[in-house]
Design a protein around this motif. Structure first.
Motif, PDB file in Angstrom:
ATOM      1  N   ASN A  85       0.808  -1.226   0.000  1.00  0.00           N
ATOM      2  CA  ASN A  85       0.000   0.000   0.000  1.00  0.00           C
ATOM      3  C   ASN A  85       0.837   1.270   0.000  1.00  0.00           C
ATOM      4  O   ASN A  85       1.990   1.266   0.414  1.00  0.00           O
ATOM      5  N   TYR A  91       0.989   7.323   3.272  1.00  0.00           N
ATOM      6  CA  TYR A  91       2.179   7.901   3.901  1.00  0.00           C
ATOM      7  C   TYR A  91       1.952   8.359   5.343  1.00  0.00           C
ATOM      8  O   TYR A  91       2.913   8.505   6.096  1.00  0.00           O
ATOM      9  N   GLU A  92       0.703   8.548   5.740  1.00  0.00           N
ATOM     10  CA  GLU A  92       0.426   8.897   7.141  1.00  0.00           C
ATOM     11  C   GLU A  92       0.881   7.767   8.084  1.00  0.00           C
ATOM     12  O   GLU A  92       1.026   7.970   9.288  1.00  0.00           O
ATOM     13  N   THR A 126      -8.085  14.150   4.068  1.00  0.00           N
ATOM     14  CA  THR A 126      -7.888  12.966   4.922  1.00  0.00           C
ATOM     15  C   THR A 126      -7.789  13.404   6.379  1.00  0.00           C
ATOM     16  O   THR A 126      -7.359  14.533   6.665  1.00  0.00           O
ATOM     17  N   SER A 174      -6.846   8.937  -5.458  1.00  0.00           N
ATOM     18  CA  SER A 174      -7.801   8.158  -4.660  1.00  0.00           C
ATOM     19  C   SER A 174      -7.503   8.318  -3.170  1.00  0.00           C
ATOM     20  O   SER A 174      -6.962   7.431  -2.509  1.00  0.00           O
ATOM     21  N   LYS A 177      -7.545   8.661   0.807  1.00  0.00           N
ATOM     22  CA  LYS A 177      -8.030   7.706   1.809  1.00  0.00           C
ATOM     23  C   LYS A 177      -8.607   8.378   3.061  1.00  0.00           C
ATOM     24  O   LYS A 177      -8.322   9.542   3.334  1.00  0.00           O
TER      25      LYS A 177
HETATM   26  N1  MTE Z   1      -4.351   8.899   0.657  1.00  0.00           N
HETATM   27  C1  MTE Z   1      -3.725   9.380   1.742  1.00  0.00           C
HETATM   28  N2  MTE Z   1      -4.450  10.021   2.675  1.00  0.00           N
HETATM   29  N3  MTE Z   1      -2.383   9.240   1.947  1.00  0.00           N
HETATM   30  C2  MTE Z   1      -1.601   8.630   0.996  1.00  0.00           C
HETATM   31  O1  MTE Z   1      -0.374   8.535   1.204  1.00  0.00           O
HETATM   32  N4  MTE Z   1      -1.511   7.512  -1.188  1.00  0.00           N
HETATM   33  C3  MTE Z   1      -2.106   7.528  -2.533  1.00  0.00           C
HETATM   34  C4  MTE Z   1      -3.564   7.094  -2.489  1.00  0.00           C
HETATM   35  N5  MTE Z   1      -4.279   7.756  -1.404  1.00  0.00           N
HETATM   36  C5  MTE Z   1      -2.220   8.121  -0.180  1.00  0.00           C
HETATM   37  C6  MTE Z   1      -3.628   8.263  -0.309  1.00  0.00           C
HETATM   38  C7  MTE Z   1      -1.372   6.713  -3.478  1.00  0.00           C
HETATM   39  S1  MTE Z   1       0.138   7.301  -3.997  1.00  0.00           S
HETATM   40  C8  MTE Z   1      -1.874   5.547  -3.967  1.00  0.00           C
HETATM   41  S2  MTE Z   1      -1.091   4.710  -5.234  1.00  0.00           S
HETATM   42  C9  MTE Z   1      -3.098   4.948  -3.408  1.00  0.00           C
HETATM   43  O2  MTE Z   1      -3.622   5.706  -2.330  1.00  0.00           O
HETATM   44  C10 MTE Z   1      -2.781   3.540  -2.925  1.00  0.00           C
HETATM   45  O3  MTE Z   1      -3.956   2.882  -2.557  1.00  0.00           O
HETATM   46  P1  MTE Z   1      -3.869   1.391  -1.989  1.00  0.00           P
HETATM   47  O4  MTE Z   1      -2.822   1.374  -0.942  1.00  0.00           O
HETATM   48  O5  MTE Z   1      -5.232   1.079  -1.447  1.00  0.00           O
HETATM   49  O6  MTE Z   1      -3.509   0.515  -3.159  1.00  0.00           O
END
Ligand code: MTE
Length: 302
Positions: free
Chosen positions: A62, A65-66, A155, A219, A221
């Protein structure tokens, strides 16, 4: 809206989680495991079907980064995130701004399965069977006002629960944005599950955005805030390095990242022979989304 979305991937293309687990148990220790898997995958790819990654691939490799910058860090560290109770603030140009609890949102939404290709800007890819609802349904619940043009997302930022935010890798909290028509597109979903199980913390529990024709970093999170506005919102990776990461970030094999080609991608997991495959324009969703960008220079607006 003119488009009707059709899923080119069906549940029949998915490896159900239970079947996957059973197969692993059956084949556990078998020397031939890699070869058997490779043969199966090769046939499926020749037939033009997409085979979802295993639950393990999707939840152990995955970017979040948090919880650390290593691919295994989110799975190791994200259990500290409290996802229940969870509240999402919806504000800006909406008729019904306010704090929506996750329970209220789930009560109002229809959860369905979407099996989507997922392409990270780092040039790796997976196929993921998400469970979720169309973002348009949530925005319509709040009531988008006339004149709105963009949607911003944020986020959670919880230093006590997120060991990675002690490091200034990004300007926290993580933020993202879409044009309103992209946000309202039927392919754009809020994912709340994977393989019919609640979405794990490392994948963005309890609710994360999925925009399958854009690089994975769009995308966002574990969303706590959604703001509808008439201004293009700032986005985390664009703020960190604007010459490498644009606002649009549509998957485009013809527009290279300044430091690597985007023409092909490494298929995560699978087998010894899965290897690399060509990256598709708009990640394979050209038919559905190309009309959104008619007249837009996709090289200048990367
Ligand atoms: N969302 C947050 N809050 N923090 C993140 O570091 N990384 C992004 C994205 N959403 C990220 C994030 C990146 S670079 C990618 S490729 C995808 O989440 C990875 O999703 P996955 O780990 O479910 O495959």
């Amino acid at each position: 809206m003119a488009y009707r979305w059709k899923n080119d991937l069906t549940r029949a293309d998915a490896t159900p989680y239970d079947a996957f687990v059973n197969r692993r148990q059956l084949m556990g220790g078998a020397l031939g495991l890699g070869l058997i898997g490779a043969a199966g995958m090769g046939r499926a790819q020749e037939a033009g079907e997409l085979v979802p990654n295993t639950y393990e691939d999707i939840t152990q490799y995955n970017n979040f980064y948090e919880f650390g910058t290593g691919k295994a860090d989110p799975a190791r560290n994200a259990h500290t995130l409290t996802t229940d109770p969870w509240t999402v603030q919806i504000d800006g140009m909406v008729d019904a701004p306010g704090d929506y609890t996750m329970a209220q949102i789930l009560e109002a939404m229809t959860i369905e399965e979407r099996i989507y290709r997922f392409r990270c800007v780092e040039a790796w890819s997976m196929v993921i069977p998400w469970n979720g609802f169309e973002l348009a349904d949530l925005l319509n619940l709040a009531g988008v006002q006339e004149g709105a043009k963009y949607v911003a997302f944020e986020t959670a930022l919880r230093p006590d629960e997120m060991p990675g935010v002690r490091f200034p890798v990004l300007d926290w909290p993580y933020v993202e944005g879409l044009r309103l028509d992209e946000a309202m597109h039927p392919l754009t979903i809020m994912a709340t599950g994977i393989y019919d199980k609640p979405i794990p913390n490392q994948n963005g529990a309890p609710m994360r955005l999925v925009v399958p024709w854009k690089y994975g970093f769009k995308s966002i999170k574990s969303i706590v805030k959604i703001t509808v506005s008439d201004q293009e919102p700032p986005t985390s990776w664009n703020k960190a390095n604007g010459s490498e990461y644009g606002f649009y970030s549509n998957v485009n094999p013809e527009v290279s990242h300044p430091r690597w080609s985007q023409a092909n991608e490494r298929v995560v997991g699978g087998s010894l022979f899965a290897g690399r495959q060509d990256t598709l324009m708009f990640n394979g969703y050209e038919e559905e989304v190309a009309s959104l960008y008619e007249g837009l220079d996709l090289k200048a607006n990367f």
